[in-house]
Design a protein around this motif. Sequence first.
Motif, short mmCIF file in Angstrom:
data_model
loop_
_atom_site.label_atom_id
_atom_site.label_comp_id
_atom_site.label_asym_id
_atom_site.label_seq_id
_atom_site.Cartn_x
_atom_site.Cartn_y
_atom_site.Cartn_z
N ASP A 1 3.95 1.92 -15.66
CA ASP A 1 3.64 0.49 -15.56
C ASP A 1 3.96 -0.06 -14.18
N GLU A 2 4.96 0.50 -13.53
CA GLU A 2 5.32 0.05 -12.18
C GLU A 2 4.15 0.25 -11.22
N CYS A 3 3.45 1.38 -11.35
CA CYS A 3 2.31 1.66 -10.49
C CYS A 3 1.16 0.68 -10.75
N LEU A 4 0.94 0.36 -12.01
CA LEU A 4 -0.11 -0.59 -12.34
C LEU A 4 0.22 -1.99 -11.82
N GLN A 5 1.48 -2.37 -11.87
CA GLN A 5 1.89 -3.66 -11.32
C GLN A 5 1.73 -3.67 -9.80
N LEU A 6 2.06 -2.57 -9.15
CA LEU A 6 1.87 -2.48 -7.70
C LEU A 6 0.39 -2.54 -7.34
N LYS A 7 -0.44 -1.92 -8.18
CA LYS A 7 -1.89 -1.96 -7.94
C LYS A 7 -2.40 -3.39 -8.02
N TRP A 8 -1.93 -4.14 -9.02
CA TRP A 8 -2.34 -5.53 -9.17
C TRP A 8 -1.83 -6.39 -8.01
N SER A 9 -0.59 -6.17 -7.59
CA SER A 9 -0.03 -6.93 -6.46
C SER A 9 -0.79 -6.63 -5.17
N LEU B 1 -6.37 14.01 -9.42
CA LEU B 1 -6.44 13.22 -8.19
C LEU B 1 -5.85 11.83 -8.45
N PRO B 2 -5.24 11.21 -7.42
CA PRO B 2 -4.68 9.87 -7.61
C PRO B 2 -5.73 8.85 -8.06
N LYS B 3 -6.94 8.94 -7.54
CA LYS B 3 -7.99 8.01 -7.93
C LYS B 3 -8.31 8.15 -9.41
N ASP B 4 -8.37 9.39 -9.90
CA ASP B 4 -8.63 9.61 -11.32
C ASP B 4 -7.52 9.04 -12.18
N CYS B 5 -6.29 9.15 -11.72
CA CYS B 5 -5.16 8.65 -12.50
C CYS B 5 -5.22 7.13 -12.63
N ARG C 1 0.83 -1.21 0.00
CA ARG C 1 0.00 0.00 0.00
C ARG C 1 0.86 1.25 0.00
N GLU C 2 1.89 1.28 0.83
CA GLU C 2 2.76 2.45 0.91
C GLU C 2 3.53 2.64 -0.40
N GLU C 3 4.02 1.55 -0.98
CA GLU C 3 4.73 1.65 -2.26
C GLU C 3 3.82 2.18 -3.36
N LEU C 4 2.57 1.70 -3.37
CA LEU C 4 1.61 2.16 -4.37
C LEU C 4 1.31 3.65 -4.18
N LYS C 5 1.15 4.08 -2.95
CA LYS C 5 0.88 5.50 -2.67
C LYS C 5 2.01 6.38 -3.20
N THR C 6 3.24 6.02 -2.86
CA THR C 6 4.36 6.85 -3.28
C THR C 6 4.53 6.84 -4.80
N CYS C 7 4.30 5.70 -5.42
CA CYS C 7 4.42 5.61 -6.87
C CYS C 7 3.40 6.51 -7.54
N ILE C 8 2.17 6.47 -7.07
CA ILE C 8 1.11 7.29 -7.69
C ILE C 8 1.36 8.77 -7.44
N LEU C 9 1.76 9.12 -6.22
CA LEU C 9 1.97 10.53 -5.90
C LEU C 9 3.16 11.12 -6.66
N GLU C 10 4.11 10.28 -7.05
CA GLU C 10 5.27 10.76 -7.80
C GLU C 10 5.06 10.71 -9.31
N SER C 11 3.92 10.22 -9.76
CA SER C 11 3.67 10.10 -11.20
C SER C 11 3.36 11.47 -11.81
#
Length: 84
Positions: A55-63, A41-45, A23-33
Amino acid sequence: MPQKYDVDDEPIAKQTTPCSGLREELKTCILESQCVKGGRLPKDCLTHPDHTVPDECLQLKWSFFECKRSLLDARQRFRGRKGY
């Protein structure tokens, strides 16, 4: 919300639940995108296919999704999560 402290007056980690690391990795990845830095907004992204997210953020989302799903699966509760 008050923060909890241990004996040495160090703050205790916020999340100690399963999947909190993902969860923390996904948050930081999205906020840095670039999508979020562009003013969205992160949800919209994550939900709109028009916005570009690495792609890293999408992989983290799936994980993260798979980790949460494994907590609900009754078979995995008894057998253990795969790969652990």
